[in-house]
Each structure stands twice: as structure tokens, then as C-alpha cells.
Design a protein around this motif. Structure first.
Motif: not given
Length: 252
Positions: A9, A12, A231
Motif C-alpha cells: 500500500v 502504490d 492490490n
């Protein structure tokens, strides 16, 4: 798995980490648990504490079966979309969570496996079962895994059973001289669970026919291999309503 999710996380730009739950971590920054520079998100001791302070859209859960159902239900009640990698849910629990998601008009996902390779293994096995109805599943995990067979093995068996009528295999007069030696019975075939230290996660489906065998196998060596699937799930769960069981339904 939690550390890998935090790392993914943070790396990204389309995602934002707003809360992390770890009852045993103590007062620390969430990013430091994953070996990253501090990000300003403290680790919460309970899920209720985390959800009270964070405006979250998605909850990712990789806990244990006895906790995951309650966590998922709590998330949905807060209007937060669950993405769950924990296995061991009953069909009744999945139906209940699906109903709750639809009442709140949010999406949710329970996935026995987020590995793209594992999903392909399951799909290939289901396709092969149309032509090779005699089969057995062997799955391997570490000795601390709580459920047996694994969620991946169960999901594989379910997909195979959708295309293969029940066929009771083996000698009808066979006898187990040691109870359980032939593995668990599912729709006519057997599932074997191996639990050993040093093993991460592997599964093979073995098909037998006259004069030949076919083996379809997938091996996972690192938790990072699940993160591309997680994801995708985090992003896609924002686009539909209801609870989906199986990551394969999100693959284009």
C-alpha cells in the motif's frame, strides 16, 4: 502477510494507508513494521479503535478463522469493504456477509488465494477434470496452519465439481488400515493435507488415466507473490456490490 500488505500500500501512489491493527505490536508506526520509513500512521490494538479514528474504504484481513468472520462483519457494519485472505468461512457465514454487503450497498471479497499462479492452477485443474475425472489433490503448508484442507484446496475441489459429476474412485473394497490414510473425501475424490515446518504453500492436482498421469502444480515461495492480487482486489472491490467468493471472479 500484514507487513507485506502495508509495504504494498505504501509503495502504490493510488492507495493510502490509514490504519493498521496489531494487538501485539505496541506503540509504533505502521510503516516501521514493514521495514519502511515512518508514515505517521500509528498501529491500533483493536479493530474498533482503528475504525473509529480512520476514514477507511477497504479493510484487508489476513488473520485467523476464528477472528476473520467478526472482523469482516464489523467492517461491513462500518460501511467498509472487506478484502479477506483468511480461509475457514462456512457457506452460511459467506451468505450472511453477502447479505450484509448488499444491505450496505458495498462490495466485498473472500479469496482463498490471491496468487495469480494459484488461480491459474485451479482453472487448469477444472478444465483437465472434464477429460481426466480420476484425480486427487495434495496440498502442502507449514505446520502452524490451522485449517485443513486449505481454502485453496477446497476452492479447487469446488471448481472441479462444477464440471465433473460425482465419481467414487478407487477399489470399492479398499480398507484403511490406518484411519485417514486415504485423505478427506470430496465428491468422489480425495484431498490430502501435508503440514511440515519449512514448507510455505504448494498444491498439486494429480490426474490418472490408462497409461498416463497429468500433474498440475503451483508453488509459492514468498508472501510478496500474493500482493499483486491483493492490490487488484483493493481497487476492484470499490466497483461492485455484494460479496464475491474467489479471486478468479475479479480476473479479466
Amino acid at each position: 502477510m500484514g507487513r507485506e500488505v502495508v509495504k504494498m500500500v505504501l509503495e502504490d501512489e493510488a492507495l493510502r494507508l490509514v490504519a493498521v491493527v496489531d494487538p501485539s505490536a505496541g506503540a509504533t508506526d505502521a510503516a516501521e513494521l514493514a521495514g519502511k520509513p515512518a508514515c505517521g500512521v500509528p498501529v491500533s490494538r483493536t479493530l474498533d479503535e482503528a475504525l473509529a479514528d480512520a476514514q477507511a474504504d477497504v479493510l484487508v484481513d489476513f488473520t485467523v478463522p476464528h477472528a476473520a468472520f467478526g472482523n469482516t462483519k464489523t467492517a461491513i457494519e462500518h460501511g467498509i469493504r472487506p478484502v479477506v485472505g483468511t480461509t475457514g468461512f462456512t457457506p452460511e457465514q459467506i451468505d450472511e456477509l453477502d447479505k450484509l454487503c448488499r444491505e450496505r450497498e458495498i462490495g466485498g471479497l473472500i479469496a482463498p488465494n490471491f496468487s495469480i499462479g494459484a488461480i491459474l492452477m485451479m482453472k487448469f485443474a477444472a478444465e483437465a477434470a472434464k477429460y481426466f475425472p480420476h484425480l486427487e489433490i495434495i496440498e502442502y503448508h507449514g505446520d502452524q496452519k490451522l485449517d485443513a484442507p486449505s481454502g485453496t484446496a477446497v476452492k479447487t475441489a469446488e471448481l472441479i465439481s462444477e464440471v465433473r459429476r460425482e465419481l467414487r474412485q478407487g477399489n470399492p473394497k479398499e480398507e484403511e488400515t490406518i484411519e485417514g490414510a486415504r485423505g478427506g473425501y470430496y465428491n468422489g475424490f480425495r484431498i490430502h493435507s501435508v503440514r511440515l515446518p519449512g514448507v510455505f504453500a504448494q498444491q498439486e492436482v494429480i490426474f490418472g488415466a490408462f497409461g498416463q498421469t497429468l500433474k498440475i502444480r503451483h508453488d509459492s515461495y514468498d508472501r510478496a507473490g500474493y500482493m499483486p492480487g491483493v492490490n487488484v482486489a483493493i481497487k476492484k472491490v470499490m466497483t461492485y456490490t455484494g460479496l464475491i467468493y474467489g479471486f478468479e471472479h475479479l480476473m479479466d
